[in-house]
Write a protein that holds these residues in place. Structure first.
Motif, PDB file in Angstrom:
ATOM      1  N   ASN A  84      -2.367   4.600  -8.326  1.00 50.57           N
ATOM      2  CA  ASN A  84      -1.254   4.978  -7.432  1.00 50.57           C
ATOM      3  C   ASN A  84      -0.322   5.960  -8.311  1.00 50.57           C
ATOM      4  O   ASN A  84      -0.362   5.738  -9.211  1.00 50.57           O
ATOM      5  CB  ASN A  84      -0.538   3.748  -7.103  1.00 50.57           C
ATOM      6  N   ALA A 108       1.955  -1.700  -5.260  1.00 52.29           N
ATOM      7  CA  ALA A 108       1.130  -1.733  -3.856  1.00 52.29           C
ATOM      8  C   ALA A 108      -0.324  -1.751  -4.370  1.00 52.29           C
ATOM      9  O   ALA A 108      -0.815  -1.348  -5.664  1.00 52.29           O
ATOM     10  CB  ALA A 108       1.159  -0.703  -2.966  1.00 52.29           C
ATOM     11  N   PRO A 109      -1.426  -2.266  -3.440  1.00 54.13           N
ATOM     12  CA  PRO A 109      -2.750  -2.061  -3.817  1.00 54.13           C
ATOM     13  C   PRO A 109      -3.038  -0.569  -4.030  1.00 54.13           C
ATOM     14  O   PRO A 109      -2.493   0.292  -3.603  1.00 54.13           O
ATOM     15  CB  PRO A 109      -3.332  -2.887  -2.684  1.00 54.13           C
ATOM     16  N   GLN A 110      -4.273  -0.485  -4.715  1.00 50.45           N
ATOM     17  CA  GLN A 110      -4.774   0.970  -4.915  1.00 50.45           C
ATOM     18  C   GLN A 110      -4.824   1.462  -3.679  1.00 50.45           C
ATOM     19  O   GLN A 110      -5.866   1.007  -2.609  1.00 50.45           O
ATOM     20  CB  GLN A 110      -6.031   0.835  -5.883  1.00 50.45           C
ATOM     21  N   TRP A 123      -3.079   2.376  -1.264  1.00 56.28           N
ATOM     22  CA  TRP A 123      -2.026   1.828  -0.067  1.00 56.28           C
ATOM     23  C   TRP A 123      -0.947   2.970   0.209  1.00 56.28           C
ATOM     24  O   TRP A 123      -0.609   3.485  -0.699  1.00 56.28           O
ATOM     25  CB  TRP A 123      -1.408   0.592  -0.422  1.00 56.28           C
ATOM     26  N   GLN A 124      -1.105   3.080   1.544  1.00 56.16           N
ATOM     27  CA  GLN A 124      -0.002   4.114   2.020  1.00 56.16           C
ATOM     28  C   GLN A 124       1.056   3.244   3.034  1.00 56.16           C
ATOM     29  O   GLN A 124       0.469   2.307   3.718  1.00 56.16           O
ATOM     30  CB  GLN A 124      -0.686   5.111   3.077  1.00 56.16           C
ATOM     31  N   GLN A 158       0.198   0.676   6.075  1.00 54.04           N
ATOM     32  CA  GLN A 158      -0.977  -0.083   6.090  1.00 54.04           C
ATOM     33  C   GLN A 158      -0.905  -1.363   5.670  1.00 54.04           C
ATOM     34  O   GLN A 158       0.145  -1.782   4.963  1.00 54.04           O
ATOM     35  CB  GLN A 158      -1.872   0.805   5.035  1.00 54.04           C
ATOM     36  N   ARG A 184      -1.734  -4.691   3.552  1.00 50.86           N
ATOM     37  CA  ARG A 184      -2.134  -4.855   2.040  1.00 50.86           C
ATOM     38  C   ARG A 184      -3.242  -5.777   1.961  1.00 50.86           C
ATOM     39  O   ARG A 184      -3.675  -6.598   2.778  1.00 50.86           O
ATOM     40  CB  ARG A 184      -0.961  -5.542   1.214  1.00 50.86           C
ATOM     41  N   TYR A 185      -4.094  -5.466   1.103  1.00 53.60           N
ATOM     42  CA  TYR A 185      -5.268  -6.199   0.749  1.00 53.60           C
ATOM     43  C   TYR A 185      -5.136  -6.778  -0.679  1.00 53.60           C
ATOM     44  O   TYR A 185      -4.359  -6.606  -1.523  1.00 53.60           O
ATOM     45  CB  TYR A 185      -6.564  -5.424   0.742  1.00 53.60           C
ATOM     46  N   TRP A 245      -5.396  -6.777  -4.070  1.00 55.13           N
ATOM     47  CA  TRP A 245      -5.745  -6.066  -5.020  1.00 55.13           C
ATOM     48  C   TRP A 245      -5.285  -6.878  -6.527  1.00 55.13           C
ATOM     49  O   TRP A 245      -3.946  -6.761  -6.768  1.00 55.13           O
ATOM     50  CB  TRP A 245      -5.075  -4.565  -5.061  1.00 55.13           C
TER      51      TRP A 245
END
Length: 445
Positions: A8, A54-56, A58-59, A62, A64-65, A67
């Motif tokens: 990121n 943020a997760p790799q 991520w925008q 969106q 989050r997942y 990570w």
């Protein structure tokens, strides 16, 4: 460069006339502290930058997942996370003493080991992190309040050490007001937590500007005049790996000494001295403390490091050393084209001394800074050296390679894959299209 799992990007801008000279990030990735020259007003300052991760990939907008077990609900700037930054906001500037207009180096510590901050087992016995298990934060605040199971997993304060080479000065900044305010906003009430969910760069958005909340402003609590010009600064990561409150683990009951064992700072000066300071209760760790400026005292010194010490760095690991993060200091001696390790020894609860454990040298390089790659899964024992005149990063092994897969039968035990010579091994150089002045290596996140 490398097999990056944290790609990121984030950036920020400082006020007009602010010239940054050094940077340090708190152990849980909460804040970046940047020393600099306010050339407009002719004074030294430390910029406080709140960081959000943020997760790799991520925008905004969106979901989050998972990570590396970071926060699953949203970013929480100024609170511990995994460090793949997508958000930076300069929330204020701390004025340094009037006789410290040109800071040149900075280091910060909260007194907490990163493993304490993140690692936690879930209900199935699998290693996870408290920040994922406590997601969403708004629904799990009680776990992080006093008496909660995760209260002792995030910092309650910290200390920043700033040095000025030309002015022979050192200043110590208390981060407790900043952490107390930030933690209170996230955890104090449902209403304050709701405010932190409106994240943005506007002054009306979280994190708020320190000018609007002076109770959160970090405070300079002590400044010193040194007899020689300081060239580098370093702090321990924590009191010890098994630190509890401000005590040290011992083998006999009650298993903790009654005497305080505080975090340390090291300041290198011209001529090769390493001045050692106790940070006292300012490196608060996991519980709030009530420090006093008298806590900060010189507790020892190590001499003879070299003629021109340009940098001090964390020794993340070393064969046979149990707590390298706190007991070893990496240094570079540019004049003599060498680098090495200082081994610190606490001779009592208040005094610290040390000696040079080992050095390496290479006449082909111009060493400005040295860093160590993490021995996380595979033990590589690799150092990277910024070669200024040579325009590249030179790499060296200083110990055995040990792979974690015992079934492979290859380099699985100490001594099986040693360095080519007893003094180490040159492992190649990465040429760069510029002359590097800084290098850092990390297992990411």
């Amino acid at each position: 460069m490398g097999t990056l799992t944290a790609q990121n990007r984030a950036s920020t801008s400082f006020k007009l006339g602010f010239v940054p000279t050094g940077i340090s990030v708190t152990g849980g990735g909460e804040f970046a502290l940047v020393s600099g020259w306010d050339t407009t007003n002719t004074k030294g300052q430390v910029a406080v930058v709140s960081l959000g991760a943020a997760p790799q990939g991520w925008q905004p907008g969106q979901a989050r997942y998972d990570w590396w077990h970071g926060w699953m609900d949203m970013m929480h700037p100024g609170f511990v996370d995994q460090g793949n930054y997508v958000f930076m906001k300069v929330i204020g500037y701390v004025d340094l003493p009037s006789d410290m207009k040109a800071p040149t180096g900075i280091a910060a510590t909260t007194g907490i080991h990163p493993y304490t901050t993140l690692l936690k087992y879930d209900s199935s016995g699998t290693i996870n992190s408290f920040i994922m298990l406590d997601s969403p934060m708004a629904n799990n605040r009680s776990k992080m309040l006093p008496g909660g199971e995760d209260y002792e997993r995030y910092p309650k304060g910290g200390v920043v050490v700033v040095v000025s080479k030309s002015e022979k000065k050192a200043a110590f900044i208390d981060l407790a007001p900043l952490f107390a305010y930030t933690n209170g906003m996230y955890l104090g009430s449902a209403a304050s937590n709701l405010e932190t969910q409106n994240v943005g760069l506007a002054a009306s958005q979280w994190p708020y500007l320190l000018a609007d909340h002076p109770e959160a402003m970090p405070q300079v609590v002590k400044s010193l005049t040194l007899t020689k010009r300081p060239t580098a600064v370093w702090t321990t990561a924590t009191r010890s790996y098994w630190s509890k409150d401000d005590q040290t683990r011992i083998s006999a009951y009650p298993f903790w000494t009654t005497n305080a064992h505080y975090a340390r700072a090291g300041i290198a000066t011209e001529g090769g001295d390493l001045l050692l300071y106790s940070l006292g209760r300012y490196a608060a760790g996991t519980k709030p403390t009530t420090p006093a400026p008298t806590d900060i005292q010189q507790v020892g010194a190590v001499t003879g490091l070299g003629d021109n010490i340009t940098y001090l760095a964390a020794a993340k690991d070393y064969p046979g050393q149990e707590d390298a993060l706190n007991d070893l200091v990496l240094f570079t001696d540019r004049t003599n084209r060498k680098w090495g390790w200082v081994k610190l020894v606490s001779t009592s609860d208040t005094a610290t001394t040390g000696s040079i454990l080992r050095t390496m040298e290479d006449s082909r390089v111009d060493p400005i800074m040295v860093t160590m790659a993490d021995n996380y899964s595979t033990t590589g024992n690799v150092l990277s050296v910024a070669d200024y005149a040579g325009g590249g990063i030179a790499n060296y092994r200083f110990g055995d390679v040990i792979y974690p897969d015992a079934g492979s039968g290859f380099c699985t035990v100490p001594g099986a894959c040693p360095t080519l010579t007893s003094i180490g091994e040159f492992t190649g150089k990465l040429p760069l299209p510029f002359k590097p002045i800084s290098v850092h290596s990390s297992n990411v996140p």
